[in-house]
Every structure is written in structure tokens, then in C-alpha cells.
Design a protein around this motif. Sequence first.
Motif, PDB file in Angstrom:
ATOM      1  N   GLY A 215       0.902  -1.143   0.216  1.00 45.57           N
ATOM      2  CA  GLY A 215      -0.007   0.033  -0.012  1.00 45.57           C
ATOM      3  C   GLY A 215       0.875   1.299   0.007  1.00 45.57           C
ATOM      4  N   ARG A 239      -9.439   4.966   0.345  1.00 38.78           N
ATOM      5  CA  ARG A 239     -10.319   4.538  -0.788  1.00 38.78           C
ATOM      6  C   ARG A 239     -10.132   5.125  -2.110  1.00 38.78           C
ATOM      7  NH1 ARG A 239     -16.320   4.438   1.273  1.00 38.78           N
ATOM      8  NH2 ARG A 239     -16.752   4.116  -1.017  1.00 38.78           N
ATOM      9  N   ASP A 242      -6.875   3.870  -3.621  1.00 38.46           N
ATOM     10  CA  ASP A 242      -7.367   2.523  -4.320  1.00 38.46           C
ATOM     11  C   ASP A 242      -8.076   2.872  -5.683  1.00 38.46           C
ATOM     12  OD1 ASP A 242      -6.195   1.488  -2.084  1.00 38.46           O
ATOM     13  OD2 ASP A 242      -7.869   0.655  -0.796  1.00 38.46           O
ATOM     14  N   GLN A 245      -5.843   4.300  -8.302  1.00 37.72           N
ATOM     15  CA  GLN A 245      -4.754   3.378  -8.666  1.00 37.72           C
ATOM     16  C   GLN A 245      -5.502   2.554  -9.713  1.00 37.72           C
ATOM     17  OE1 GLN A 245      -1.105   2.431  -6.491  1.00 37.72           O
ATOM     18  NE2 GLN A 245      -2.679   2.346  -4.733  1.00 37.72           N
ATOM     19  N   GLU A 246      -6.765   2.032  -9.318  1.00 35.56           N
ATOM     20  CA  GLU A 246      -7.235   1.177 -10.530  1.00 35.56           C
ATOM     21  C   GLU A 246      -7.533   1.681 -11.643  1.00 35.56           C
ATOM     22  OE1 GLU A 246     -11.295   0.023  -8.855  1.00 35.56           O
ATOM     23  OE2 GLU A 246     -12.004  -0.188 -10.793  1.00 35.56           O
TER      24      GLU A 246
END
Length: 447
Positions: A215, A239, A242, A245-246
Motif C-alpha cells: 500500500g 479509498r 485505491d 490506482q485502479e
Amino acid sequence: MTVQQAVGPDPYFPANGDSRYRVHRYELALDYRPGPNRLSGTARINGIAGRSPLAEFVLNLADFKIGRVRVDGRQTHYTHRGGRLRVRPAKPVRAGAAFTVEVHWSGNPRPVTSPWGGLGWEELADGALVASQPVGAPSWYPCNDRPADKASYQISVTTPSAYAVVAGGRLLTRTTKASTTTWVYEQSAPTSSYLVGLSIGKYQTVLLGDPGLGGVPQHGHIPAHLLPEFSRDFARQPRMMDLFQELFGPYPFDEYAVVVTEEELDVPVEAQGLSLFGANHVDGARGSERLVAHELAHQWFGNSVSIADWRHIWLNEGFAKYAEWLWSERSGGRTAHQLASTAHRLLSSLPQDLRLADPGRKSMFDDRLYERGGLTLHAVRCAMGDPDFFRMLRGWVSLHRGGSVSTTTFTAHVARFAPEPLDELFEAWVYGASLPPLPLPERRAAV
Ligand SMILES: [Zn+2]
């Protein structure tokens, strides 16, 4: 990596930057006393001459007292006028050769005046803050002040031990001697001069989320009394990390820090690996959450993928705006299309005389550029469909990581991913001034 494209002076800020050489590393050793607002510093700057021998070169530095200037260890002739330190080495640097310039300076730092207010080093009631976009960096250190000249940085700051020093990058050491502490930060990723951020204040440091295996470490530095509000307002940042990054690909730096200052700021400001918020952006009700997303998104768009010169600023701001909409859409808020419709209605009621591709210096930070930039990306997404659009975005970030880009780099990049040519779309949205119709989301599929 991208080949640096800008040659010659920046069209918007011709006095900033010198394209006859580039810098690959800055080592700054600073001593700062908050009470008298006194800064003294030594910079070791590793440069590389361009295609011609370098008989002289310019560093941008505000009106400080200059102690000495050396090139490759030798005393050097220089002049310092109007924020420009013109250095004439004893012997010209050969074309393409590496050289080291060392500068010592001292004085009372203050912001550079600009049409957008003071930029750069700002003395606070109890500490200091640096937010330089676009041309504030010379308010505190000598630099080749153009966004495409990206370098690694080591920054060492000595200040009274009651203060915490936060800079973008990794904290290497913190050493206390008598009543002062020296903080040494390393930013190894290529960094534009305006994106070197710094904050000196009395902060409490908290970890956001759980970095776990692989992370991104995320820290907050905030005045202790704002901790309850901060904890709520920034709770969803992990969040966001995340999600981005997606959608955009891996976070481009080793860590991410946010600072909330004791004082109010007009707008939050991004720096490399760091974002700076004012006390007014923390309310305990997530009232500024879209700005938390906006600043985080700049780490990909603007900081890792930088602009070749300031004409292309929509590639920073339009993308950060669109990231706000993507965060809203994916976190249970209004969809990107709903937000695009609202932005379109707003723009249709305002003058249509702004061209994204070259908005002019005075419109660089016009809200219309942000909104139209977000709408342009939405139009591209609607035309391409989600799978191709997000593949294109991730490709943009990975191909140009650490480099610099222009509007034409982007349109050529999109052409490689789009199922059909989008020349007319770019002609209307990016090069034209009048507002095209709101795009229809007909080809969109779920991400
Ligand atoms: Zn922004």
C-alpha cells in the motif's frame, strides 16, 4: 520517459527558466528561523549543458543577499537583478557536459507577487508554507524555473525543534542538536521546481488507512485541535487512492502526505507527493472532499506527467477535475455524466472566449478551464467507451511517467486508442472557443 519538448522561453513566463541547460539534481540545505522570518541556504545544483557551449546561464532567485556562487568549485562572475541570477562560469561549460553550481543566499523570504496573489514562501503566524504554482519557487531557492525541467531533490531544513518540517518525499533523517532539529527529505522522482512543497509548523502526524503490503503510506500533518474534523474529512482518502490506482495505474511516488495549516488558504495546492490544505478546508462534514480527490489526482496528472509549458495547463486541471467526478461516481455520489451536465449548463451561461489549448496567462486558473477540461475528458470517454478510455488513461500515465507533455502529445496518444478518429472532437473542445453540445453517454459501459 518523454523527451523534453519546450525549447526557448515559456510563452507565458518568459523571464522564468532557461532552456540552454537542464538540472538533474538539487541539494538544498536551509536554515530557517520562524520568529524573524530569516532564511539562509546553500544549493548544490547538478546541471547539464544543452547542445551549445554554455558561456552563461540563468537561475531564478528572488531578491536575497547572495553570499557566493561557484561553478565546479571555482569562484564565478554573476549578476542578480529582477529575480534572475545570471552566472558566467570562468570557462564556458562544453555542450552536453555536466556541471555543478553552488549558490549561497540569505534574507527574509516573501511571496512573489502575481496576478493570483502572493506565490511561494509565505510566513504564517507560527511557521511557514510554500505553495509555488506557477512561478513562486524562486521566492525561496535558486532554480531553473520551468515545469519541464524536472530533477531529483534533497532538502535539508534546520529550524527550532518545536516545529515540524514536512516536504514531499521520504524523510531520511531527523537530527536534534541543542535547540534545533535538522530534517532531511529525499525526493528521487523527477520533480518540477514549482512542485517542491514545504511546510513548517506545529503539527500532529497521523497515519491514514492501513498501508499493509504494497500500500501507499499516507500521512496527515495537522494542528492537534483540528484532528477530530480531519479524521472524518480525510477518512475516505485511502479509498480514493485505491480507486485512482485502479483507474489511472499505480500511484507514481513512494508516499503521499497532506498538511492542513492553522490558517485559511484560498484553495488547496498540490506539490510532489504532498498536498497543502487550509484550516477552512476541514469542517468535519466532508465539505471539501472533492478537493481531497482533486489534489490527490494531481499526483498522476501534473506531478508525474507534467506539462511542457504553461499553455497546456488544462492537462493538469481538466484531468484533476474529471477525477473529482470519477470519485463522486464511484463512491455513491452523482455520476460523472450528471456532473458534466451541471458543468455544461454553467459554461453555457458564461462567455465563450477561452481555448483550452492556449488559454492565455490571465485565464490559466479560470474556473471555466477546469470545467471545460473535465467536460472534454467526458466527451472523449463518451466517444471511446469505458474500456478504451481507461486503457488510454492508464497508458498516458505509464508512458509519460516522470516526463512532460503537451496538448498535441495527448491528442496523438488518444488517436492510438480510439476506435475512430476524434479530430473533430478535439477541434471543437480543445482548439475552439464556443461550447460544443453536451456529449451523449450512449457508448458508455460500466467500468
Ligand atoms: Zn488543480
